[in-house]
Scaffold this active site. Structure first.
Site, PDB file in Angstrom:
ATOM      1  N   HIS A  31       0.850  -1.191   0.000  1.00 32.51           N
ATOM      2  CA  HIS A  31       0.000   0.000   0.000  1.00 32.51           C
ATOM      3  C   HIS A  31       0.890   1.246   0.000  1.00 32.51           C
ATOM      4  CE1 HIS A  31      -2.430  -3.265   1.588  1.00 32.51           C
ATOM      5  NE2 HIS A  31      -3.513  -2.580   1.279  1.00 32.51           N
ATOM      6  N   HIS A 263      -3.999   3.722  -2.918  1.00 31.83           N
ATOM      7  CA  HIS A 263      -4.122   3.155  -1.572  1.00 31.83           C
ATOM      8  C   HIS A 263      -3.467   1.777  -1.517  1.00 31.83           C
ATOM      9  CE1 HIS A 263      -5.989   1.971   2.280  1.00 31.83           C
ATOM     10  NE2 HIS A 263      -6.101   0.785   1.699  1.00 31.83           N
ATOM     11  N   GLU A 411     -17.082  -4.188  25.340  1.00 32.06           N
ATOM     12  CA  GLU A 411     -16.358  -5.464  25.382  1.00 32.06           C
ATOM     13  C   GLU A 411     -15.168  -5.494  24.423  1.00 32.06           C
ATOM     14  OE1 GLU A 411     -20.601  -6.276  26.629  1.00 32.06           O
ATOM     15  OE2 GLU A 411     -19.633  -5.225  24.955  1.00 32.06           O
ATOM     16  N   HIS A 472     -28.744 -14.543  25.554  1.00 29.59           N
ATOM     17  CA  HIS A 472     -27.668 -14.569  26.545  1.00 29.59           C
ATOM     18  C   HIS A 472     -27.141 -15.974  26.818  1.00 29.59           C
ATOM     19  CE1 HIS A 472     -28.680 -10.432  27.083  1.00 29.59           C
ATOM     20  NE2 HIS A 472     -27.951 -10.279  28.168  1.00 29.59           N
TER      21      HIS A 472
END
Length: 663
Positions: A31, A263, A411, A472
């Site tokens: 890149h 890029h 998280e 859950h």
């Protein structure tokens, strides 16, 4: 800055630009856009502001440079080479992106001394840097600003800032007012698909300001004086600093400037030669002007004496502070095996039969005072995951002399920050419900890839958590986690196995450990052989019921299902006269590395083999012919109702096993 020095830095920047182009073009892969566009920015940072010493690459008070936009790795490799790091040669540069090379496609921690963390998945560098910044603030609080006063610099692109983890990271950093963290945005408004604005029109400066950061701007990222002035201001910020640096992707070769193609598409050899001619730079690949090498040497050695003096200053600290530095540097071992043995005896004498998540809390209560570099936290689940103890001292924006972080409901950032803490010498743990594994898994995967050893505390480990329902209740999560290379996955059956799981996790140096704890009660199943860590063997015989000396069946189970398996064992013997043994298998990966002789002594090849686990049966056919599990999502109801509904009572399991045998 004097004009002569500006001219030097411009020449140094061109060398970075063209060495990066040479390695990418030779590899025909890479890149080029980022190294071309940020050469002046990165060169000014390394030459004038970054506090580091290649002579002392692990100097404890060095600044950290994190290339969050890891696809631009050629930039970092060029910088490390020019700054004289001993473990990177011109041959390494030439071998960019080839098999076995230190100069991999994206920076990999451990390949080179100057790589502070593995980056590649966008946003992970930003998120990990927050953990590193927290770690350095903790060190400063525990030692002194004279010993630790470093900064963490992050070079990030549009992609890093679009990824969701970046919001978790900058929000936590702003809440903690991490004034040692500086993010430099490579603001070129280009992504792979075109202008960044086709998918993102966020006002980044307003976004960071709203997250309690101070905002700075470099309007021309090719004006060395302006870059230098803004970096100087950012270093004195009283909050984390965000620098909007206006760059041009592909800078240095007009035909590709501001194009999406540059890029990730290498320039041709002809294009590189043309670019070099325009800059009056040698056109031979990998040729570097001698004066440029001298300039780089002049700047890169400026901190050598400061680093040497730092080590001398450390020796003058009191014993406790020196021991702390030795611990975080890895030169002082934490050996608390005796403490773990005491705790096993304690649990056994108490006949501890609470949920293993409660055992987890009791273990942390017991061991925390002995592990000086232990830092933990939770994603807003102190109570349910039982990780907060009487030894917990919270880390806040006002006081970093602590050992516990409230990560908030983040998280993914928690996991990435754990990586940063480990990379800075701490033993980090974080807790959440097991079903949220997928929120944090990309950062956990980097834990494993980097061979670092955080501890993942997962609770609510099966559908038997009950009323919270299928959202859950983890079903496929164990199978998913077990498929990952280089990780210890442990699901303990009771309090004794929970202690042994933590003993393994604390001793581990080269892989993360994930421990799954139960919400439901866990009757004691281990009533003997406390002197040996049996979890370390991965599996072992826990109940041997063979009055005649012959086994017809081996029943393998994990977690609280081990107790269920022992009940099944009794039913099958009483009703059908079948002798069997029950094997507790807390860790498949630890069992798999045992000798063939040991494995056959646990799971006898000539017996009928059965597995019982309150999760997906995927993967169990490796060990068993009959697999009892749950391959659907759960339901919302009390645990005992769910047990009956999904056929997980001992009687139902025994019936299923006999039905399979009779087929």
């Amino acid at each position: 800055m004097q004009q002569k020095e500006i001219e030097k830095i411009n020449k140094m920047a061109n060398a970075v630009r063209f060495l990066s182009l040479d390695m990418i073009t030779k590899a025909k892969s890479g890149h080029p856009g980022l190294p071309m566009g940020t050469a002046e920015l990165a060169t000014t940072l390394f030459a004038k502001h970054l506090k580091f010493s290649p002579l002392y690459p692990k100097w404890g008070n060095r600044d950290r440079f994190i290339l969050s936009a890891g696809h631009g790795s050629a930039l970092l490799y060029s910088l490390l080479y020019f700054n004289g790091y001993s473990d990177i040669t011109l041959d390494d540069i030439k071998n960019f992106r080839t098999l076995g090379s230190k100069t991999a496609g994206h920076p990999e921690y451990g390949n080179l001394l100057g790589i502070e963390t593995t980056t590649g998945p966008l946003g992970q560098g930003i998120a990990t840097s927050v953990g590193i910044a927290i770690a350095e603030k903790v060190k400063q609080a525990k030692l002194s600003p004279q010993i630790i006063d470093n900064k963490v610099y992050v070079l990030a692109g549009d992609g890093c800032l679009m990824e969701g983890i970046s919001e978790e990271a900058i929000s936590l950093a702003g809440t903690l007012k991490l004034n040692n963290l500086i993010i430099i945005w490579d603001d070129n408004n280009i992504t792979i698909d075109g202008n960044a604005t086709i998918a993102n029109t966020v006002d980044m400066k307003a976004r960071f300001k709203a997250n309690n950061w101070n905002i700075f701007e470099i309007k021309n990222a090719y004006d060395i004086d302006e870059i230098d002035s803004v970096l100087t201001l950012a270093k004195s910020s009283d909050k984390p600093a965000f620098i909007d640096a206006h760059t041009v992707i592909g800078k240095g070769y007009a035909p590709v400037e501001n194009s999406a193609s540059v890029h990730g598409t290498p320039l041709t050899e002809v294009q590189v030669v043309e670019a070099k001619k325009l800059a009056n730079y040698p056109t031979t690949p990998f040729e570097i002007p001698s004066d440029v090498l001298e300039f780089w040497s002049e700047f890169s050695t400026r901190n050598n004496e400061t680093a040497k003096t730092w080590f001398d200053d450390v020796e003058k600290l009191d014993d406790d502070k020196r021991d702390f530095i030795k611990t975080i540097s890895g030169s002082k071992e934490t050996n608390i095996d005796k403490v773990f043995e005491e705790l096993k005896e304690k649990f056994a004498s108490e006949k501890y039969e609470k949920a293993t998540r409660n055992a987890n809390g009791a273990i942390l209560e017991y061991i925390t005072p002995y592990i000086k570099n232990l830092i933990g936290g939770t994603a807003d689940l102190c109570g349910p995951t039982c990780v907060k103890t009487t030894h917990t001292k919270e880390i806040t924006a006002e006081n970093f002399d602590g050992n516990f972080i409230h990560f908030g409901i983040r998280e993914h950032e928690m996991s990435a920050a754990m990586n940063g803490l480990c990379l800075s010498g701490f033993k980090a743990f974080g807790s959440t419900f097991f079903t949220f594994l997928d929120y944090l898994k990309p950062a956990l995967r980097l834990s494993a890839l980097m061979h670092i050893a955080p501890v993942y505390v997962f609770t609510h480990d099966s559908f038997l958590i009950g009323e919270d329902g299928p959202t859950h209740q983890p079903i496929e999560h164990l199978a998913s986690l077990r498929s990952m290379p280089n990780i210890n996955v442990i699901r303990p059956a009771d309090a004794i196995e929970s202690v042994e799981a933590w003993q393994i996790a604390i001793a581990e140096k080269t892989k993360p450990t994930a421990i799954m704890f139960s919400r439901q009660s866990a009757p004691m199943v281990r009533d003997g052989n406390l002197s040996e860590n049996m979890v370390a063997k991965g599996a072992y015989v826990i109940s041997d019921f063979a009055p005649t000396g012959e086994h017809l069946m081996t029943i393998i189970a994990t977690g609280t299902e081990v107790y269920t398996a022992i009940q099944v064992q009794k039913i099958i013997h009483e009703k059908h006269g079948i002798n069997s043994r029950v094997v507790s298998m807390p860790s498949m990966n630890l069992f798999d590395i045992q000798s063939d002789e040991y494995k056959e002594s646990v799971i006898a090849p000539e017996t009928i083999t059965v597995s019982i686990e309150a999760g997906s049966t995927f993967g169990w056919s490796k060990y068993a012919e009959i697999n009892i599990g749950i391959d659907t999502f759960g339901a919302s109801a009390p645990a005992e109702d769910l047990r009956k509904h999904f056929g997980f009572t001992p009687e139902q399991i025994a019936e299923k096993i006999m039905s399979e045998i009779s087929k």
